[in-house]
Design a protein around this motif. Structure first.
Motif, PDB file in Angstrom:
ATOM      1  N   UNK A 203       3.865   5.850   4.581  1.00 38.90           N
ATOM      2  CA  UNK A 203       3.234   6.219   3.312  1.00 38.90           C
ATOM      3  C   UNK A 203       1.884   5.551   3.111  1.00 38.90           C
ATOM      4  N   UNK A 204       1.759   4.282   3.491  1.00 36.07           N
ATOM      5  CA  UNK A 204       0.616   3.492   3.051  1.00 36.07           C
ATOM      6  C   UNK A 204      -0.270   2.965   4.176  1.00 36.07           C
TER       7      UNK A 204
ATOM      8  N   UNK B 229       3.491  11.194  -1.302  1.00 37.79           N
ATOM      9  CA  UNK B 229       4.542  11.378  -2.301  1.00 37.79           C
ATOM     10  C   UNK B 229       5.888  11.650  -1.649  1.00 37.79           C
ATOM     11  N   UNK B 230       5.882  12.412  -0.563  1.00 41.67           N
ATOM     12  CA  UNK B 230       7.123  12.673   0.165  1.00 41.67           C
ATOM     13  C   UNK B 230       7.724  11.376   0.692  1.00 41.67           C
ATOM     14  N   UNK B 231       6.893  10.494   1.272  1.00 39.14           N
ATOM     15  CA  UNK B 231       7.399   9.237   1.812  1.00 39.14           C
ATOM     16  C   UNK B 231       7.916   8.311   0.704  1.00 39.14           C
ATOM     17  N   UNK B 232       7.279   8.351  -0.470  1.00 39.84           N
ATOM     18  CA  UNK B 232       7.774   7.569  -1.603  1.00 39.84           C
ATOM     19  C   UNK B 232       9.150   8.077  -2.026  1.00 39.84           C
TER      20      UNK B 232
ATOM     21  N   UNK C  82      20.195  -0.175   5.739  1.00 37.69           N
ATOM     22  CA  UNK C  82      19.420   0.343   4.612  1.00 37.69           C
ATOM     23  C   UNK C  82      18.177  -0.504   4.367  1.00 37.69           C
ATOM     24  N   UNK C  83      18.337  -1.821   4.373  1.00 36.46           N
ATOM     25  CA  UNK C  83      17.206  -2.711   4.141  1.00 36.46           C
ATOM     26  C   UNK C  83      16.156  -2.554   5.245  1.00 36.46           C
ATOM     27  N   UNK C  84      16.614  -2.416   6.478  1.00 35.82           N
ATOM     28  CA  UNK C  84      15.694  -2.314   7.620  1.00 35.82           C
ATOM     29  C   UNK C  84      14.941  -0.988   7.641  1.00 35.82           C
ATOM     30  N   UNK C  85      15.422   0.000   6.894  1.00 37.37           N
ATOM     31  CA  UNK C  85      14.754   1.299   6.875  1.00 37.37           C
ATOM     32  C   UNK C  85      13.581   1.331   5.904  1.00 37.37           C
ATOM     33  N   UNK C  86      13.559   0.426   4.945  1.00 32.86           N
ATOM     34  CA  UNK C  86      12.461   0.410   3.966  1.00 32.86           C
ATOM     35  C   UNK C  86      11.075   0.359   4.618  1.00 32.86           C
ATOM     36  N   UNK C  87      10.851  -0.529   5.615  1.00 33.13           N
ATOM     37  CA  UNK C  87       9.502  -0.588   6.209  1.00 33.13           C
ATOM     38  C   UNK C  87       9.083   0.701   6.907  1.00 33.13           C
ATOM     39  N   UNK C  88      10.044   1.493   7.359  1.00 32.54           N
ATOM     40  CA  UNK C  88       9.702   2.731   8.070  1.00 32.54           C
ATOM     41  C   UNK C  88       8.867   3.639   7.180  1.00 32.54           C
TER      42      UNK C  88
END
Length: 481
Positions: free
Chosen positions: A338-339, A417-420, A327-333
């Motif tokens: 998004x940014x 917004x979708x990625x957020x 879960x933590x490793x998926x945050x950067x994806x």
């Protein structure tokens, strides 16, 4: 002399044909993702052109002939699949526990064939009021069969591999399923270019028929094997005792695992469903076919890594800890998507790696915390909650993207917004996975046991473990009490 079912090779033969059950249905599931431009394309093109995006950098510069769906209608194809799963798999899991694996295999495999057939038939009604109802009905029936078929598949895998190479077996099952997904992303666009959408959808139906043929072999092997082990009658007696009220006996760890799975998959499947169009809209220079390849890289990574990840997890255990790390490793994806304008292949490959570890650590954890007699019900409930989450996510994504035009380029702020929204699901997954570990530690630490590193003296002889694949497991007894 040991009967064949007691030998190690027998369970791997069962596993091979069990894996083939969902190869075709996973190929079919994401056909709309590859052909999103065609599903949302114009009903007619004045210049008579077919998809122009194979030779131009931006798919929106010319006319793409297709079915004329809006983004909301397109995402509804995925949402209805998820919602149907959510409603059907609970009953399906209970029926499998009561009536057995063979009943589930034939019924649910047939539904995948019927659903994919009606879905393909609907494409022949382009420009008529019948197109969307037919295609939604096809996805509804297809979802009823495919989600429930996965429960039977997991139940058979858990029977033959619990206490042995369980994570490896689940990893191989996922690999075969994802092979169907990967081939879809590589071949469907080319096939559609040459033969058109209708023949492409019927080709997917044919693969579901091949999956249905595998049910015969799996059924025979499973039935013969259980009889040779002398367990067929015992399991039937246990199945007669299964009641709906047993849901109340499912432990807290199970429900936390279910929520962890739901939040993680909320970020994977809805993203892949729209990834091809997202890549074309945000990043310059990607045509439809290239965008499909990049979106499919999520499944490419899973295909390559799942078996190796399964072996690793069987050796080290630590399923609960790995769930948190995934879960933590998926945050950067989703943060990158998004940014930043980092090439999308980086994110899709990265997501495929975390997805591989998540699937091999989260799903095989369920048989460790619930009784075998109610495993089908437990898997059904888990799949139901997962699909409720995915269905809601698909609808939310459709609302976020929200343009009514079937051909226009979606503004980048909507994609952001979708990625957020995907990031929010990942954060929720972190919270539930951490809670799983806290509860599991208080209840004996079953999920994080390093079973393969036990000294040889502490292990049971192989011959004995081979003859008792699942019953009387100590973890099951603890979860019942």
């Amino acid at each position: 002399m040991a009967v064949p079912a007691e030998r190690g090779y027998y369970r791997f033969v069962v596993l091979f044909f069990n894996c083939m059950l969902t190869f075709g249905s996973y190929f079919c599931f994401d056909i709309p993702s590859v052909l999103q431009d065609q599903f949302q394309g114009n009903l007619t093109c004045t210049n008579g052109s077919h998809p122009n995006s194979t030779h131009s950098g931006n798919h929106s510069t010319g006319c793409v002939e297709g079915l004329g769906m809006t983004p909301e209608q397109y995402n509804l194809l995925y949402a209805i699949y998820a919602w149907t799963n959510a409603l059907v798999v609970i009953m399906a899991g209970f029926l499998i526990d009561k009536l057995g694996n063979r009943f589930g295999l034939f019924l649910f495999s047939f539904l995948t064939v019927l659903g994919s057939s009606i879905f393909a038939l609907g494409s022949h009604f382009k420009g008529t009021p019948y197109l969307l109802p037919l295609m939604l009905t096809g996805r509804l029936l297809f979802g009823s069969g495919n989600g429930s078929l996965t429960i039977v598949q997991n139940r058979i895998t858990a029977f033959w591999f619990k206490g042995k190479e369980l994570a490896l077996a689940f990893g191989l099952t996922l690999s075969f399923s994802r092979l169907g997904s990967v081939l879809n992303f590589f071949l469907t666009q080319r096939f559609e270019d040459h033969y058109g959408m209708q023949w492409t959808l019927w080709g997917g139906t044919l693969l579901c028929v091949l999956g249905f043929s595998s049910t015969v072999t799996v059924s025979v092997l499973d039935k013969v094997g259980m009889k040779q082990l002398g367990l067929d009658g015992t399991i039937q007696e246990e199945s007669k005792k299964v009641r709906v009220q047993d849901i109340r006996r499912l432990p807290l760890r199970y429900w936390l695992l279910v929520l962890t799975i739901m939040f993680f998959y909320n970020g994977v499947f809805p993203f892949v469903a729209d990834a091809s169009k997202f890549i074309q809209d945000k990043y310059p220079g990607y045509d439809q076919q290239t965008a499909s390849y990049i979106a499919g890289a999520v499944y490419d990574s899973s295909l390559v890594l799942s078996a190796a990840v399964g072996i690793l997890i069987d050796y080290v255990g630590m399923r609960g800890v790995l769930a948190v790390l995934c879960a933590v490793s998926t945050l950067p994806v989703f943060a990158l998507l998004a940014f930043t304008f980092v090439p999308p292949l980086v994110s899709t490959l990265w997501l495929g790696v975390t997805y591989s570890f998540a699937a091999a650590s989260m799903w095989p954890s369920i048989p460790l915390v619930v009784p075998q007699a109610t495993l089908g019900t437990a898997m059904g409930l888990a799949t139901s909650v997962q699909m409720i989450g995915i269905g809601v996510s698909n609808l939310v994504v459709g609302r976020i993207l929200g343009t009514k035009s079937s051909e226009s380029k979606i503004p980048l702020w909507r994609w952001q917004q979708m990625m957020i929204f995907m990031l929010a699901n990942t954060v929720a997954c972190i919270v539930t996975s951490v809670t799983v570990n806290i509860v599991d530690r208080k209840q004996g630490g079953t999920l994080n046991k390093m079973t393969k590193r036990r000294p040889q003296a502490e292990r049971e002889p192989d011959s004995e473990s081979d003859t008792t694949p699942i019953l009387n497991d100590e973890d099951d007894q603890r979860s019942i009490n």
